[in-house]
Design an enzyme around this catalytic site. Structure first.
Site: not given
Ligand code: NDP
Ligand code: 8X3
Length: 252
Positions: A7, A33, A151, A155, A181-182
């Site tokens: 990613g 992509r 989600y 996680k 992370p936040g």
């Protein structure tokens, strides 16, 4: 040194690619992509004089993962750092109103895709008795918030898999780190809200979120530790955010 970052066409993955290139890693960059992968490869090779290989595939597709990774020349299979970063949230709604296809996308990307890549790369690391796997979890893997159900579950799974990898790869001298992370301003909210740029922008108004570079710098610090040091996990937040629900926003 070789780092594989999943990613890496946007956000945290892209910023990590630039940071590790600055630190002289040769890179394997993945994403769907291809135009972005090619542009990033060209720019990084020019700026940092390192080598970059791009692999364009959908991480949800097990056969595509296997074909892409096993197509790497032998010398490129000697991966020192794997950053399991590819991931996303799709939608924000209660379970009873949720869309099954959103759940499948999140589960297939954030959990199954991470596993497909890790299985192959960890075996290469085991052969060499060295390596470092960095799993990008989230504060959503430490807490649950309303409408974040699936989600958050994916996680939490990443958090569990990070702990499992730490235990299972212990005999092979492989380091394992979870990064949680936040709020980071990337394309994350644009993806979560399916291209609604207005709604995505709202998320970050009134506070200073983390940047992708903040996380990239943290990852670079983690992998730079001396060989006897393993950072098991790190939770990193904007100063204006204490939990997923405690956020200070300025109104003007
Ligand atoms: P971005 O949307 O900016 O980047 C996500 C990256 O994941 C892109 O490069 C995208 O590439 C790739 N990706 C998504 N789906 C697939 C797929 N099916 N196959 C291959 N690649 C895929 O988001 P972030 O940089 O913010 O997200 C990176 C990670 O950080 C994710 O795991 C996310 O959950 C986590 N995270 C993000 C936070 C935030 O607030 N932004 C906070 C905590 C954790 P492409 O579309 O080209 O395939
Ligand atoms: C992204 C952070 O709080 O939107 O993982 O779930 S949050």
């Amino acid at each position: 040194m070789i780092a594989l970052i999943t990613g890496s066409t946007a956000g945290i993955g892209k910023a990590t690619a630039y940071k590790l290139a600055e630190n002289k890693y040769n890179l394997i960059l993945t994403g769907r992509r291809n135009d972005r992968l090619n542009a990033i490869k060209q720019d990084i090779e020019q700026k940092f004089s390192v080598k970059v290989i791009t692999l364009c595939f959908d991480i949800r597709d097990k056969a595509a993962c296997q074909n892409a990774l096993f197509s790497l020349p032998k010398e490129w299979q000697q991966i020192d750092v794997l950053v399991n970063n590819a991931g996303l949230a799709q939608g924000l709604s209660t379970i009873n109103n949720g869309l099954e296809e959103d759940w499948e996308t999140m589960i297939d990307t954030n959990i199954k895709g991470l596993l497909y890549v890790t299985k192959i790369v960890s075996n290469w690391m085991i052969e060499r008795q060295q390596g470092h796997i960095v799993n990008i979890g989230s504060i959503a893997g430490k807490e649950v918030y309303p409408n974040g159900n699936v989600y958050c579950a994916t996680k939490h799974a990443v958090d569990a898999l990070n702990k499992a990898m730490r235990i299972e790869f212990l005999p092979y001298n492989i380091r394992v780190t979870g990064v949680h992370p936040g709020m980071v301003e990337t394309e994350f909210s644009l993806v979560r809200f399916k291209g609604d740029a207005q709604r995505a922008k709202q998320t970050y108004i009134g506070l200073q979120p983390l940047t992708a570079e903040d996380i990239a710098n943290t990852i670079a610090w983690i992998v730079q530790q001396p060989p006897h040091v393993n950072i098991n996990e790190i939770v990193i937040m904007p100063t204006a955010q204490a939990t997923t629900r405690d956020i200070i926003k300025k109104t003007n």
